[in-house]
Scaffold this motif. Structure first.
Motif, PDB file in Angstrom:
ATOM      1  N   GLY A 557       0.810  -1.246   0.127  1.00  0.00           N
ATOM      2  CA  GLY A 557       0.091   0.117   0.034  1.00  0.00           C
ATOM      3  C   GLY A 557       0.886   1.231   0.063  1.00  0.00           C
ATOM      4  O   GLY A 557       0.215   2.616   0.081  1.00  0.00           O
ATOM      5  N   LEU A 558       2.071   1.132  -0.255  1.00  0.00           N
ATOM      6  CA  LEU A 558       2.915   2.420  -0.319  1.00  0.00           C
ATOM      7  C   LEU A 558       2.704   3.071  -1.349  1.00  0.00           C
ATOM      8  O   LEU A 558       2.710   2.795  -2.399  1.00  0.00           O
ATOM      9  N   GLU A 559       2.325   4.451  -1.269  1.00  0.00           N
ATOM     10  CA  GLU A 559       2.169   5.456  -2.201  1.00  0.00           C
ATOM     11  C   GLU A 559       2.673   6.877  -1.730  1.00  0.00           C
ATOM     12  O   GLU A 559       1.856   7.508  -0.794  1.00  0.00           O
ATOM     13  N   MET A 560       3.425   7.427  -2.554  1.00  0.00           N
ATOM     14  CA  MET A 560       4.307   8.741  -2.142  1.00  0.00           C
ATOM     15  C   MET A 560       4.397   9.400  -3.408  1.00  0.00           C
ATOM     16  O   MET A 560       5.249  10.495  -3.418  1.00  0.00           O
ATOM     17  N   ASN A 561       3.698   9.396  -4.411  1.00  0.00           N
ATOM     18  CA  ASN A 561       3.937  10.038  -5.718  1.00  0.00           C
ATOM     19  C   ASN A 561       3.238  11.367  -5.743  1.00  0.00           C
ATOM     20  O   ASN A 561       3.394  12.014  -6.702  1.00  0.00           O
ATOM     21  N   ASP A 562       2.400  11.676  -4.618  1.00  0.00           N
ATOM     22  CA  ASP A 562       1.645  13.086  -4.846  1.00  0.00           C
ATOM     23  C   ASP A 562       2.724  14.112  -4.572  1.00  0.00           C
ATOM     24  O   ASP A 562       2.850  15.243  -5.321  1.00  0.00           O
ATOM     25  N   LEU A 563       3.858  13.957  -3.528  1.00  0.00           N
ATOM     26  CA  LEU A 563       4.861  14.852  -3.448  1.00  0.00           C
ATOM     27  C   LEU A 563       6.131  14.151  -3.229  1.00  0.00           C
ATOM     28  O   LEU A 563       7.236  14.946  -3.719  1.00  0.00           O
ATOM     29  N   GLY A 564       6.220  12.945  -3.430  1.00  0.00           N
ATOM     30  CA  GLY A 564       7.660  12.344  -3.631  1.00  0.00           C
ATOM     31  C   GLY A 564       7.715  11.546  -4.693  1.00  0.00           C
ATOM     32  O   GLY A 564       7.011  11.578  -5.655  1.00  0.00           O
ATOM     33  N   TYR A 565       8.757  10.278  -4.829  1.00  0.00           N
ATOM     34  CA  TYR A 565       8.782   9.534  -6.021  1.00  0.00           C
ATOM     35  C   TYR A 565       9.204   8.276  -5.631  1.00  0.00           C
ATOM     36  O   TYR A 565      10.147   8.023  -4.877  1.00  0.00           O
ATOM     37  N   VAL A 566       8.318   7.300  -6.266  1.00  0.00           N
ATOM     38  CA  VAL A 566       8.437   6.004  -5.804  1.00  0.00           C
ATOM     39  C   VAL A 566       8.130   4.917  -7.159  1.00  0.00           C
ATOM     40  O   VAL A 566       6.971   5.331  -7.756  1.00  0.00           O
ATOM     41  N   ARG A 567       8.751   4.241  -7.606  1.00  0.00           N
ATOM     42  CA  ARG A 567       8.498   3.184  -8.803  1.00  0.00           C
ATOM     43  C   ARG A 567       7.548   1.838  -8.215  1.00  0.00           C
ATOM     44  O   ARG A 567       6.564   1.715  -8.860  1.00  0.00           O
ATOM     45  N   ASN A 568       8.150   1.092  -7.432  1.00  0.00           N
ATOM     46  CA  ASN A 568       7.624  -0.060  -6.952  1.00  0.00           C
ATOM     47  C   ASN A 568       7.330   0.157  -5.550  1.00  0.00           C
ATOM     48  O   ASN A 568       8.185   0.474  -4.637  1.00  0.00           O
ATOM     49  N   ALA A 569       6.074  -0.610  -5.157  1.00  0.00           N
ATOM     50  CA  ALA A 569       5.660  -0.958  -4.088  1.00  0.00           C
ATOM     51  C   ALA A 569       5.875  -2.538  -3.805  1.00  0.00           C
ATOM     52  O   ALA A 569       6.183  -3.139  -4.704  1.00  0.00           O
ATOM     53  N   ASP A 570       5.602  -3.244  -2.548  1.00  0.00           N
ATOM     54  CA  ASP A 570       5.494  -4.652  -2.301  1.00  0.00           C
ATOM     55  C   ASP A 570       6.798  -5.343  -2.579  1.00  0.00           C
ATOM     56  O   ASP A 570       6.810  -6.301  -3.445  1.00  0.00           O
ATOM     57  N   TRP A 571       7.674  -4.952  -1.816  1.00  0.00           N
ATOM     58  CA  TRP A 571       9.192  -5.630  -1.897  1.00  0.00           C
ATOM     59  C   TRP A 571       9.741  -5.636  -0.790  1.00  0.00           C
ATOM     60  O   TRP A 571       9.400  -4.882   0.194  1.00  0.00           O
ATOM     61  N   ALA A 572      10.569  -6.628  -0.745  1.00  0.00           N
ATOM     62  CA  ALA A 572      11.252  -7.013   0.593  1.00  0.00           C
ATOM     63  C   ALA A 572      12.731  -7.290   0.217  1.00  0.00           C
ATOM     64  O   ALA A 572      12.874  -8.257  -0.677  1.00  0.00           O
ATOM     65  N   LEU A 573      13.827  -6.720   0.336  1.00  0.00           N
ATOM     66  CA  LEU A 573      15.075  -6.942  -0.081  1.00  0.00           C
ATOM     67  C   LEU A 573      16.095  -7.156   0.877  1.00  0.00           C
ATOM     68  O   LEU A 573      16.056  -6.274   2.061  1.00  0.00           O
ATOM     69  N   ALA A 574      17.283  -7.857   0.737  1.00  0.00           N
ATOM     70  CA  ALA A 574      18.430  -7.990   1.634  1.00  0.00           C
ATOM     71  C   ALA A 574      19.468  -7.942   0.913  1.00  0.00           C
ATOM     72  O   ALA A 574      19.452  -8.644  -0.327  1.00  0.00           O
TER      73      ALA A 574
END
Length: 894
Positions: A557-574
């Motif tokens: 549910g991450l969404e910050m493109n109204d004032l920020g910038y993000v391409r993809n949600a739904d990730w876990a990374l190490a």
């Protein structure tokens, strides 16, 4: 006579070279072993003319004993230098003498302010007036009097967008060269007090022909940190915070001449425009500064480079507008993907992306509009930011901006009308950071808010009305600044109508409608969406061996493109990395480094989305040439976004690499060449790219830069379209694309004086994509790559070709079951602008700007360089648009 006096004064101030190189001990011994300089108060300030013959300079203690940062860290500087520091109630004064037995060998090009990317002698003065060992104001001058200033933050970051109003003068003589500075206290930030102050200070000299950097306070490249390695300046007493009110009003006149049709009721062959506005800086306290802009104009800013984007994701562009670049460091909040994942393509994620302010309107005219008159960018009615650092260690940044409602006027066959394409919007950002332990530790937070006025904007019901973000971050350095732990966490919340929230759930980066994603659920009745993103890392940042490990996650549910910038949600990374850095010269290299990096990532449903590794090395040879190589490999993994809302797809493994070299930048002709390529394993996919930069300096006044780039590749499984049939099935159509892209970036700079310059930028750009071998996905998880598709039979299942569209017959006969547009393209564009800049008095400038643009699009995927570039300059195919603007501003220090 004047030159004889100057030489006599210089010799009187100069100490013998041998004595200077052993002068470190007398002024050592400050806080934690820092070197200490003594500043002297003067009642009669020196004349700023570059001649060090003023009596006031004799009051000041000479700073000597400069130590190399490069090429031989810790060794004595090869040429002696000295500096002296004075101050009064209004300014800090610095004199520097750079001895040189061969002054005719000095590299001293002319150029505009903030000259960068070119070899030159430099004298740098850096003042950490907060004495926080994290921030500093830098003032630099070359022997021709060219000024450069910057703001250093976070100990190692540099912001060249910061500009101050200060004075300097440089002179070259038989003993070398000298420079004098007058830095107004109003341009610095410090805590005013009747008592004594201690600031951090660094004085640095660059000797271009020797590629040498020498500092008064030694900068050890083996340590993590820059400002934290400065020395101290003591003896500053009784200065109060300067009253700071700066106003920069401007006026601009512009005329646009562009092609059009006389049937277009909105077209004018010559469209005039005029505007006024102002920038204001006011020191609310000794620590905090209010900066505001009213109706800003950025017509002198260089245009964004051309590009073709075939993905479902938004392009990212660097910020170039001065109001937003200055002080941008305080609003930075690092919570994005680490470098390297998917070739680093997700490395720009950030909670505050200032290009949202003044963006192109997001709406459009009705489909049946024959003619339109739409704004290219949203008007920024006003913006204000409060920034600074308190004496207790709090860094504060607040920004608020209001953009206007924008309408598009249109004409249809039935008449004229207008509709809203961007609502009036308020954007707000708040950022705070608290330093501890001399800057070794910090905690901070960020909040952002977007509010749109959607009343009367029914056509924009797919936009959310409110969007909020809140986050915290922290870091701690330990082990002599060699180690650091960091962490950050943000939460986002977006509210709006059901149409707006559904649009977010179904767009690229989310795709809640994916049929095989059990952990996702599309809610068409939702009126809000909440998500989060976080990261944590531990790193060894000092010494030769450096390493780090990190974890990163972002919820669906991450969404910050109204004032920020993000391409993809739904990730876990190490992931983890290991590097070796050698900063001392050897038999082959001046310096070199090499490293490896590995990672793996999953969706929140456990789907493995990425597993990869990266290896790279770079080195600078003894002759000042350099080279690098970087190899990246991604293993077979699921691609959740390829079908753009459809089922996941097993993407093939691929490898890409890039290598290159650069020549000695001190030469009149220098350059850089890079070459790279990529290959998919098990498919026909692959390609290569090549480019570089050629720099020519026929004289100290002229610089010419040519940057050719070529990209050629084949992708056998690029998304083309979705087809829907009456039985409710969705057919995902892919194709094979042969793509070619060629561009040439050209920059020509001519400096009449350091304050009067002409800059020309031009970029012809051609991109062509030819599609063939259309196919439909039948099993995205099949073991064999070709087994994941059904190839359409040409002439039966798919039309042999049509200038505008293709028809697909699933049973091979009859009328098409669905159609899709011809995806072939041949796009050509030329962007050119010339800027004459005259700083007619400190802080005040006149700009004369000419912009020229033309473009052409054809539904033709073939590429022929001669033909395509020829069409670009054919006025009947690519008619030009010309804009001439004159902008005048005047700096007032009230």
């Amino acid at each position: 006579m004047r030159s004889a006096l100057a030489l006599a004064a210089a010799l009187a101030l100069a100490a013998p070279a041998a004595a200077q190189q052993q002068a470190a001990a007398p002024d050592a011994g400050g806080t934690a072993g820092r070197r200490v300089a003594q500043a002297a108060r003067t009642a009669e300030p020196p004349q700023i003319d570059g001649v060090l013959n003023d009596a006031a300079w004799r009051q000041a203690q000479p700073l000597t004993g400069f130590v190399q940062r490069a090429p031989n860290p810790g060794a004595a500087a090869t040429l002696p230098s000295e500096a002296r520091i004075l101050y009064d109630d209004g300014a800090v004064y610095v004199a520097m003498r750079m001895h040189d037995p061969s002054p005719d060998s000095l590299q001293m090009p002319l150029g505009r302010r903030d000259l960068a990317g070119i070899s030159s002698e430099w004298a740098h003065v850096m003042l950490d007036s907060y004495n926080d060992k994290r921030t500093a104001f830098r003032f630099s001058v070359n022997p021709r009097g060219v000024q450069k200033d910057a703001f250093h933050s976070n100990d190692t970051s540099e912001d060249l967008g910061w500009d101050a109003v200060w004075e300097s003068a440089a002179r070259v003589d038989s003993a070398g060269w000298s420079v004098e500075y007058r830095i107004p206290l109003s341009q610095l930030r410090y805590s005013g007090t009747e008592g004594e102050q201690t600031w951090g200070i660094q004085v640095t000299r660059e000797i271009a022909r020797r590629s040498e950097i020498a500092d008064w306070s030694h900068i050890n490249p083996g340590r993590n940190g820059f400002v934290s390695q400065f020395g101290e300046v003591a003896g500053i007493r009784g200065i109060r915070s300067a009253r700071r009110l700066e106003v920069l009003p401007y006026s601009v006149a512009r005329v646009t001449r562009e092609p059009g049709s006389r049937d277009d009721p909105f077209w004018s062959e010559n469209a005039p425009f005029g505007s006024v506005g102002a920038d204001v800086k006011y020191g609310l306290t000794s620590d905090l500064t209010l900066t505001a802009t009213i109706n800003p104009d950025f017509g002198q800013v260089e245009a964004d480079p051309s590009q073709v984007n075939l993905s479902a994701f938004e392009s990212f562009f660097q910020e170039r507008r001065p109001f937003f670049t200055e002080g941008a460091d305080i609003f930075s909040f690092d919570v994005g993907f680490p470098y390297g994942v998917r070739g680093g393509q997700f490395g720009n994620d950030q909670p505050f992306y200032s290009r949202r302010l003044g963006r192109a309107p997001q709406g459009s005219a009705p489909d049946d509009a024959r003619f339109t008159a739409a704004p290219e960018a949203t008007t920024i009615l006003g913006a204000a930011k409060l920034s600074g650092k308190t004496r207790s260690g709090w860094s504060i940044g607040l920004l608020d901006a209001v953009t206007a409602r924008e309408d598009v006027r249109f004409a249809t066959a039935d008449g004229r009308g207008q509709t809203v394409v961007e609502p009036m919007t308020n954007y707000a950002v708040g950022r705070v950071i608290k330093d501890f332990g001399g800057g070794n530790s910090a905690v901070g937070g960020i909040v952002t808010a977007t509010h749109r006025d959607l009343d009367g904007a029914e056509d924009l019901n797919w936009l959310p009305g409110q969007a909020y973000l809140a986050g915290i971050d922290g870091r701690h350095r330990f082990g002599g600044n060699g180690y650091q732990v960091e962490g950050a966490l943000v939460g986002t919340h977006v509210r709006g109508g059901t149409g707006a929230i559904t649009a977010i759930q179904t767009r690229a980066g989310h795709y809640f409608q994916r049929p095989d994603a059990d952990h996702l659920e599309l809610d068409p009745d939702a009126t809000s969406l909440t998500g989060w993103m976080g990261r944590a890392s531990i790193e060894k940042l000092g010494g030769h061996w450096r390493a780090g490990a990190y974890g990163h996650a972002r919820s669906p549910g991450l969404e910050m493109n109204d004032l920020g910038y993000v391409r993809n949600a739904d990730w876990a990374l190490a992931g983890a990395r290991l590097n070796y850095v050698e900063f001392r010269p050897g038999k082959v290299f001046r310096a070199w480094d090499a490293g490896v990096h590995g990672w793996s990532g999953w969706s929140f449903g456990g789907e493995r989305l990425s597993t990869g590794m990266n290896a790279g090395a770079a080195g600078n040879f003894l002759n000042n040439w350099g080279s690098w190589v970087n190899v990246n490999h991604e293993f077979v993994a699921l691609r959740a976004d390829v079908l753009r809302g459809g089922p996941s797809f097993v993407g093939p493994a691929y490898t890409n690499f890039e290598s290159g070299f650069y020549t000695d930048g001190r030469r009149r002709v220098s350059g850089e060449l890079f070459y790279g390529g990529w290959n998919e394993w098990g498919t026909r996919g692959g390609g290569y790219f090549a480019g570089g930069t050629i720099n020519v300096r026929p004289s100290s006044r002229i610089r010419l830069s040519l940057g050719p780039n070529v990209n050629i590749g084949e992708d056998p499984w690029i998304f083309v379209s979705e087809g829907h049939t009456p039985d409710g099935r969705t057919h995902y159509v892919f194709g094979n694309i042969q793509n070619r892209t060629v561009s040439l970036s050209t920059r020509l700079n001519y400096a009449f004086t350091p304050r009067l310059t002409l800059e020309l930028y031009a970029q012809p750009f051609v991109a062509a994509g030819e599609y063939s071998k259309f196919r439909e996905v039948i099993d995205g998880h099949a073991d064999d790559f070709d087994g994941r598709f059904h190839d359409y039979a040409v002439g039966t299942e798919i039309d042999a070709g049509d200038p505008e569209q293709y028809g697909v017959r699933l049973d091979g006969a009859g009328d098409p079951d669905f159609t899709f547009g011809n995806p072939d393209f041949n796009f050509k564009e030329l962007r050119t602008n010339a800027v004459l800049r005259w700083e007619y008095r400190p802080g005040s400038a006149l700009f004369v700007v000419w912009s020229h643009g033309r473009s052409h699009f054809a539904q033709d995927g073939s590429f022929q360089a001669g033909r395509d570039f020829g069409r670009l300059f054919d006025d009947s195919l690519a008619p030009p648009t010309n804009v001439l603007a004159i902008k005048l501003n005047y700096w007032l220090n009230l």
